[in-house]
Design a protein around this motif. Structure first.
Motif, PDB file in Angstrom:
ATOM      1  N   GLU A  41      99.008  51.357  47.438  1.00  0.00           N
ATOM      2  CA  GLU A  41      98.558  50.841  46.136  1.00  0.00           C
ATOM      3  C   GLU A  41      98.231  49.352  46.225  1.00  0.00           C
ATOM      4  O   GLU A  41      97.249  48.878  45.626  1.00  0.00           O
ATOM      5  CB  GLU A  41      99.630  51.118  45.082  1.00  0.00           C
ATOM      6  N   ASP A  42      99.025  48.605  46.991  1.00  0.00           N
ATOM      7  CA  ASP A  42      98.752  47.174  47.174  1.00  0.00           C
ATOM      8  C   ASP A  42      97.436  46.973  47.935  1.00  0.00           C
ATOM      9  O   ASP A  42      96.666  46.047  47.624  1.00  0.00           O
ATOM     10  CB  ASP A  42      99.898  46.512  47.937  1.00  0.00           C
ATOM     11  N   ARG A  43      97.173  47.817  48.925  1.00  0.00           N
ATOM     12  CA  ARG A  43      95.917  47.715  49.680  1.00  0.00           C
ATOM     13  C   ARG A  43      94.730  48.000  48.775  1.00  0.00           C
ATOM     14  O   ARG A  43      93.687  47.343  48.869  1.00  0.00           O
ATOM     15  CB  ARG A  43      95.943  48.681  50.871  1.00  0.00           C
ATOM     16  N   LEU A  44      94.868  48.983  47.902  1.00  0.00           N
ATOM     17  CA  LEU A  44      93.787  49.290  46.956  1.00  0.00           C
ATOM     18  C   LEU A  44      93.551  48.114  46.015  1.00  0.00           C
ATOM     19  O   LEU A  44      92.403  47.740  45.731  1.00  0.00           O
ATOM     20  CB  LEU A  44      94.131  50.550  46.153  1.00  0.00           C
ATOM     21  N   ALA A  45      94.641  47.540  45.536  1.00  0.00           N
ATOM     22  CA  ALA A  45      94.524  46.412  44.608  1.00  0.00           C
ATOM     23  C   ALA A  45      93.864  45.211  45.271  1.00  0.00           C
ATOM     24  O   ALA A  45      93.194  44.407  44.605  1.00  0.00           O
ATOM     25  CB  ALA A  45      95.912  46.027  44.088  1.00  0.00           C
ATOM     26  N   ALA A  46      94.026  45.102  46.591  1.00  0.00           N
ATOM     27  CA  ALA A  46      93.420  43.990  47.338  1.00  0.00           C
ATOM     28  C   ALA A  46      91.950  44.254  47.661  1.00  0.00           C
ATOM     29  O   ALA A  46      91.299  43.419  48.283  1.00  0.00           O
ATOM     30  CB  ALA A  46      94.207  43.738  48.620  1.00  0.00           C
ATOM     31  N   GLY A  47      91.460  45.429  47.255  1.00  0.00           N
ATOM     32  CA  GLY A  47      90.044  45.723  47.438  1.00  0.00           C
ATOM     33  C   GLY A  47      89.698  46.525  48.673  1.00  0.00           C
ATOM     34  O   GLY A  47      88.513  46.685  48.997  1.00  0.00           O
ATOM     35  N   GLU A  48      90.701  47.046  49.388  1.00  0.00           N
ATOM     36  CA  GLU A  48      90.392  47.843  50.575  1.00  0.00           C
ATOM     37  C   GLU A  48      89.747  49.170  50.180  1.00  0.00           C
ATOM     38  O   GLU A  48      90.072  49.761  49.139  1.00  0.00           O
ATOM     39  CB  GLU A  48      91.665  48.135  51.369  1.00  0.00           C
TER      40      GLU A  48
END
Length: 565
Positions: A41-48
């Motif tokens: 979820e953190d990776r998604l939030a960072a735009g990955e």
């Protein structure tokens, strides 16, 4: 839309409800997976860009997952790898979450799912019957709706037989497309990492991420430049003669013919072939000297007589210890001849439709005749990897009160052809195209669908992508050719948008297409309405001198319809 965290909670709820401990050899603690889900979820939030974000994966326990023991269903063999298998690493990089390691027929030797000291894996829907193996736990994890996808391995049918016995999808790509780096070998030249899923699109999405050569696997391969991206039009599928289906029950035979009729109803041309040579080739895997590959993989370990070795597995592998080298060489020559025969037999067909397996034995039947029942299950699967073919196993109704499945078997690297035909058979969406290479080509006239030269694209395995139009920078003219064709010209002013179709074609296919292109036609860059630039048809400027400007019609088909009107 559920988050990765939500999906983890749901999966562990399903695990508790199902109460099938024999499915797992190592199940990760829920809290560990919740931490991994938060990281996604953190990776998604960072735009990955994570195409498999939150996808829950079960991994057969002969495939390495960093930090989890790899046992191959033999406790004395266990080791804990520091790095994951290439296939697993690629899934994790794409945002997938690994639930744990699943049970299997020991050392991936078997098609029943009962040859394990961790317990026989019972069928998800009928606990008195086998799950199918060797990828037993992986198939059951998907069938019980715990995992979205599961990794298996397939040397003789282990990625297909369990799918048939559970009414799910089993994708067995061309050997080498998914690297086997970090996989305990069974018969290394013929081993294949496979995917189980409940639908084609989900399975293909996982397969696409895992595909690509890897230096750690000397048998890994990339897509060839001439890869086919779609079946012919009309597609042609081979089915066995009556003799080739004699081992089926009446009910299974009826279900198979119903599947063939479904393809006919979808416009597929169906023809019969004698599959006896293919079934003969299958016997080389266990009854010939090729079984020496299994001794090369784990024979030395089993010769130490580990306490937890399955007696049937040990018997099969250790019996090959004294095979002479000349016997292996002779069978390799026979195999090459069978491959040639198979190519000749299936020439002109896009794929071969076969039952995936025969019957569905009970646990008691397998205990009474472990080798005989196992061999029957592999009747239609054992030859596929030996002959360097791809396969897609899909549900095909019910026979004799249990799930029945069929497989579409295609030539090496014709994986997408099999996927498209499987989707047609079961009314499913195959998802985004599996093969990586391809060039987008814009066509405007005689190569459009329904037009006289469209077969030149489909014969080369080109795949229709979309109908669209160019930017408003073009003029279209009629050309004095046979058959009639339009000529497209880019202009600096006074242009119009022109309707077209986008097809994806292999690099080698585009080269063949260009080599056969008659004057005055040309290929060059064409700008589409959305700003993309693709390869497209044009013509020599001299060819439009005095030609009729038909731009007002907006496209070739509308112009031809105006003439008919």
């Amino acid at each position: 839309m559920p988050t990765p965290t939500d999906r983890v909670h749901d999966a562990y709820r399903r695990i508790a409800e199902a109460d099938r401990p024999e499915v797992w050899i190592t199940l990760r603690p829920e809290q560990d997976l919740l931490v991994a889900a938060k990281a996604v979820e953190d990776r998604l939030a960072a735009g990955e860009d994570l195409p498999l974000a939150g996808t829950l994966v079960a991994v057969k326990d002969n495939i390495d997952v960093a930090g989890l023991p790899t046992t191959a269903a033999c406790p004395e063999f266990a080791y804990t790898p520091e790095t994951s298998a290439t296939a697993v690493r690629r899934l994790l990089d794409a945002g997938a979450l690994v639930l744990g390691k699943t049970n299997l027929d020991q050392f991936a030797t078997g098609l029943v799912g009962t040859r394990s000291p961790y317990g026989a894996v019972r069928n998800a829907f009928d606990p008195e019957r086998v799950s199918g193996g060797s990828s037993s736990g992986s198939a059951v994890a998907v069938a019980l709706e715990i995992a979205d996808v599961a990794l298996g391995t397939d040397t003789a049918g282990s990625g297909r037989v369990p799918a048939a016995l559970h009414g799910i999808v089993g994708l067995k790509p061309t050997v080498g497309l998914v690297p086997a780096t970090g996989v305990v070998p069974a018969a290394q030249p013929y081993d294949c990492v496979t995917v189980f899923a409940r639908d084609l699109a989900t399975g293909t999405a996982a397969l696409r991420v895992m595909t690509g050569p890897d230096a750690g696997d000397p048998y890994s391969r990339g897509w060839p430049a001439d890869v086919r991206l779609a079946p012919r039009d009309p597609a042609r599928v081979a089915v066995p003669t009556a003799e080739g289906l004699a081992v089926l029950s009446d009910d299974e035979r009826a279900a198979f013919h119903a599947a063939a009729d479904t393809l006919r109803g979808a416009g597929v041309e169906v023809g019969t072939v004698d599959v006896a040579p293919l079934l003969e080739a299958a016997t080389l895997l266990y009854d010939g000297a090729l079984v020496a590959e299994r001794y090369a993989a784990v024979g030395e370990f089993l010769s130490g007589e580990p306490e937890s070795a399955d007696p049937t597995v040990s018997g099969i592998i250790l019996a090959s210890a004294d095979l002479p080298a000349h016997a292996l060489a002779a069978d390799q020559h026979r195999l090459a001849a069978y491959r040639s025969t198979a190519r000749e037999l299936l020439a002109g067909f896009d794929a071969l439709l076969l039952p995936t397996t025969v019957g569905h034995p009970t646990l008691d039947q397998v205990a009474a005749d472990p080798v005989g029942e196992n061999s029957k299950l592999g009747t239609y699967t054992n030859f596929v990897n030996l002959l360097d073919m791809a396969a897609v196993a899909v549900p095909a109704g019910v026979a004799d009160g249990h799930p029945f499945g069929v497989s579409l078997i295609s030539d090496a690297f014709d994986d997408q052809v099999g996927l498209d035909l499987a989707a047609l058979l079961i009314g499913d969406d195959p998802g985004e195209a599996y093969p990586g290479p391809g060039v987008e080509l814009a066509v405007f006239g005689a190569h459009l669908r329904g037009q006289p030269l469209n077969h030149q694209l489909t014969d080369l395995g080109a795949r229709f992508v979309e109908a669209t139009e160019t930017s408003a920078d073009y003029r279209m003219y009629t050309l004095a050719t046979t058959p009639p064709k339009p000529g497209l010209q880019r202009v600096n002013e006074g242009g119009a948008a022109v309707r077209c179709e986008i097809w994806r074609i292999s690099p080698a296919g585009l080269g063949a297409f260009l080599a056969a292109l008659p004057a005055p036609m040309t290929l060059g860059s064409v700008t589409l309405a959305d700003g993309r630039s693709v390869v497209g048809f044009g013509c020599d400027p001299s060819a439009v001198e005095g030609a009729e400007d038909i731009s007002r019609h907006g496209g070739w088909v509308a112009y031809r319809e105006s003439l008919a009107g």
